[in-house]
Scaffold this motif. Structure first.
Motif, PDB file in Angstrom:
ATOM      1  N   CYS A 271       0.798  -1.164   0.163  1.00  0.00           N
ATOM      2  CA  CYS A 271      -0.136   0.139   0.050  1.00  0.00           C
ATOM      3  C   CYS A 271       0.786   1.254   0.053  1.00  0.00           C
ATOM      4  O   CYS A 271       1.864   1.449   0.737  1.00  0.00           O
ATOM      5  CB  CYS A 271      -0.806   0.071   1.372  1.00  0.00           C
ATOM      6  N   GLY A 272       0.507   2.251  -0.969  1.00  0.00           N
ATOM      7  CA  GLY A 272       1.329   3.220  -1.148  1.00  0.00           C
ATOM      8  C   GLY A 272       1.620   4.060   0.370  1.00  0.00           C
ATOM      9  O   GLY A 272       2.512   4.734   0.366  1.00  0.00           O
ATOM     10  N   TYR A 273       0.610   4.072   1.161  1.00  0.00           N
ATOM     11  CA  TYR A 273       0.719   4.856   2.320  1.00  0.00           C
ATOM     12  C   TYR A 273       1.115   4.150   3.719  1.00  0.00           C
ATOM     13  O   TYR A 273       1.291   4.576   4.697  1.00  0.00           O
ATOM     14  CB  TYR A 273      -0.551   5.330   2.626  1.00  0.00           C
ATOM     15  N   CYS A 274       1.743   3.040   3.466  1.00  0.00           N
ATOM     16  CA  CYS A 274       1.845   1.821   4.552  1.00  0.00           C
ATOM     17  C   CYS A 274       3.026   2.216   5.344  1.00  0.00           C
ATOM     18  O   CYS A 274       4.315   2.748   4.865  1.00  0.00           O
ATOM     19  CB  CYS A 274       2.231   0.523   4.062  1.00  0.00           C
ATOM     20  N   PHE A 275       3.102   2.361   6.770  1.00  0.00           N
ATOM     21  CA  PHE A 275       4.010   2.819   7.629  1.00  0.00           C
ATOM     22  C   PHE A 275       5.222   2.107   7.596  1.00  0.00           C
ATOM     23  O   PHE A 275       6.435   2.518   7.715  1.00  0.00           O
ATOM     24  CB  PHE A 275       3.576   3.222   9.007  1.00  0.00           C
ATOM     25  N   LEU A 276       5.079   0.808   7.321  1.00  0.00           N
ATOM     26  CA  LEU A 276       6.220  -0.196   7.097  1.00  0.00           C
ATOM     27  C   LEU A 276       7.382   0.239   6.255  1.00  0.00           C
ATOM     28  O   LEU A 276       8.605  -0.237   6.196  1.00  0.00           O
ATOM     29  CB  LEU A 276       5.683  -1.442   6.581  1.00  0.00           C
ATOM     30  N   GLN A 277       6.909   0.913   5.067  1.00  0.00           N
ATOM     31  CA  GLN A 277       7.907   1.623   4.259  1.00  0.00           C
ATOM     32  C   GLN A 277       8.944   2.479   4.817  1.00  0.00           C
ATOM     33  O   GLN A 277      10.472   2.464   4.660  1.00  0.00           O
ATOM     34  CB  GLN A 277       7.425   2.773   3.219  1.00  0.00           C
TER      35      GLN A 277
ATOM     36  N   SER B 236      -3.922   2.916  -4.713  1.00  0.00           N
ATOM     37  CA  SER B 236      -2.777   2.789  -3.539  1.00  0.00           C
ATOM     38  C   SER B 236      -2.590   1.520  -2.868  1.00  0.00           C
ATOM     39  O   SER B 236      -1.805   1.094  -2.174  1.00  0.00           O
ATOM     40  CB  SER B 236      -3.247   3.690  -2.396  1.00  0.00           C
ATOM     41  N   GLU B 237      -3.701   0.344  -3.019  1.00  0.00           N
ATOM     42  CA  GLU B 237      -3.468  -0.498  -2.234  1.00  0.00           C
ATOM     43  C   GLU B 237      -3.026  -1.854  -3.136  1.00  0.00           C
ATOM     44  O   GLU B 237      -3.980  -2.746  -3.409  1.00  0.00           O
ATOM     45  CB  GLU B 237      -5.051  -0.848  -1.561  1.00  0.00           C
ATOM     46  N   HIS B 238      -1.722  -1.838  -3.642  1.00  0.00           N
ATOM     47  CA  HIS B 238      -1.469  -2.946  -4.514  1.00  0.00           C
ATOM     48  C   HIS B 238      -1.339  -4.242  -4.122  1.00  0.00           C
ATOM     49  O   HIS B 238      -0.851  -4.416  -3.010  1.00  0.00           O
ATOM     50  CB  HIS B 238      -0.027  -2.332  -5.298  1.00  0.00           C
ATOM     51  N   ARG B 239      -1.923  -5.195  -4.851  1.00  0.00           N
ATOM     52  CA  ARG B 239      -1.901  -6.506  -4.343  1.00  0.00           C
ATOM     53  C   ARG B 239      -2.996  -6.940  -3.191  1.00  0.00           C
ATOM     54  O   ARG B 239      -2.931  -8.268  -2.856  1.00  0.00           O
ATOM     55  CB  ARG B 239      -0.528  -6.983  -4.421  1.00  0.00           C
ATOM     56  N   THR B 240      -3.684  -6.034  -2.846  1.00  0.00           N
ATOM     57  CA  THR B 240      -4.582  -6.426  -1.567  1.00  0.00           C
ATOM     58  C   THR B 240      -5.870  -6.985  -2.460  1.00  0.00           C
ATOM     59  O   THR B 240      -6.184  -6.731  -3.678  1.00  0.00           O
ATOM     60  CB  THR B 240      -5.214  -5.202  -1.051  1.00  0.00           C
TER      61      THR B 240
END
Ligand code: SF4
Length: 364
Positions: free
Chosen positions: A98-104, A208-212
């Protein structure tokens, strides 16, 4: 939904564990398995890769967890009106993107998809922590990873759902954006497992939610686990304040309530998009054309970029109003917002973390 892997790294010490055997038996043909003495080095970022974070997601590392499995929710603080639950770390990173994911930002240096093969040690920790707490506890597993991504390989959910089915003082919360629910359907959870889905409007999913799993597939999966005896909840988080978001969230909720009556939903948690400067820079670097990441947020007192407070408040109020129309007792709460925002947006003060946590854990 199934995800692709480039390779599996198996820590020598964990090679005879049930989890390692299950994963290797279920791997797609052609995925290499490398034995390594210490999984931590295999999880480190490959700085030669064009996108080290994305490369890490495709590298599964089966290893021993060296620290405790249980910890306080990372969002918990005196400042926020949060629900005070405990987090059980069973994996780190996620095959979705996900583009917004905090794991990045959070796991940028160690982006390998780590799975802890000694997860059975968590049961003793759960016994100990519960005995000390003296009240029902709610345990979440989807903070540093999606709870069900790769569950068809790991089968971990089966062991946890069975353990929690025998405990009237503990509730397990599995949090996901997948529709990987087959293992859950095989087990009687006795109502002690709550499965929650993060839902976004179609536009956010596509952008934004790639592969979900698509929102409709998440709702269909929620309906199936509900019918199989699980409790369900929904996170509308992050809510992104784009043009037309209010209409899109109303349409999303219409679609949800067509499939699942509000009275059968345990809770909605609402949270606005929030990004530290580091996360915002990483997200915009990785997804430069994602319009959802290009909003004009302001730097809030907590050091995160957020939509302007009146905009967030109006969206929370509109979403809460749509849920209220169903006239159910479903709980709605804000995640990582202060009590003032809770009061203004939802029309009431937030319950204290202990009260909210106990209500959700007890399911009453
Ligand atoms: S599903 Fe959750 S953990 Fe996975 S990339 Fe998206 S936000 Fe991050």
């Amino acid at each position: 939904m199934r995800f692709d892997l480039d390779a599996v790294y198996l820590e020598e010490e964990m090679r005879e564990t049930p989890l390692a055997r299950r994963v290797i038996a279920a791997l797609a043909p052609g995925v290499p398995v490398y034995r390594v003495p210490d999984g931590r080095s295999a999880a480190r970022a490959d700085r030669e890769a064009a996108d080290p974070f994305a490369a890490g997601k495709r590298r599964m590392v089966i290893m021993r967890r060296r620290s405790r499995f249980l910890m306080g929710c990372p969002a918990a603080s005196n400042e926020f009106a949060c629900c005070g639950y405990l987090v059980m770390e069973l994996a780190s990173n996620c095959p979705m993107d996900c583009g917004y994911c905090f794991l990045q930002e959070f796991v940028a240096d160690n982006p390998g998809f780590q799975i802890y093969a000694n997860y059975a040690d968590a049961f003793a920790e759960l016994d100990r922590v519960q005995a000390g707490a003296g009240r029902p506890l709610r345990i979440g597993t989807g903070e540093l990873a999606d709870s069900l991504a790769f569950d068809s390989l790991t089968g971990m959910s089966r062991d946890f759902v069975r353990y929690f089915a025998g405990r009237d003082d503990l509730t397990l919360e599995l949090k996901t954006k997948t529709d990987e629910i087959e293992n859950l359907l095989e087990i009687d959870s006795r109502g002690r497992t709550l499965v929650s889905w993060t839902l976004s409007p179609e536009r956010v999913f596509r952008s934004s939610e790639h592969r979900t799993a698509p929102p409709a597939a998440r709702i269909a999966a929620a309906r199936r686990v509900l019918e199989a005896g699980y409790r369900v909840g929904f996170h509308l988080d992050p809510i992104i304040a784009y043009e037309g978001a209010d209409r899109d969230y109303a349409a999303l909720l219409d679609r949800l309530f067509d499939s699942i009556p509000a009275a059968r939903i345990e809770f909605f948690s609402l949270g606005g998009l929030r990004m530290t400067p580091g996360l915002r820079a990483a997200a915009r670097r990785r997804f430069p054309r994602d319009p959802m990441l290009l909003g004009e947020e302001v730097l809030a007192p907590d050091g995160r970029y957020r939509a302007f407070a009146p905009l967030r408040m109006a969206l929370y109020a509109a979403i809460n109003g749509r849920i209220a129309k169903e006239k159910s007792k479903t709980r709605v709460y804000l995640c990582m917002e202060n009590a003032g925002m809770h009061r203004r947006a939802l029309g009431e003060a937030p319950p204290t973390p202990a009260v909210l946590g106990a209500r959700l854990a007890g399911g009453n």
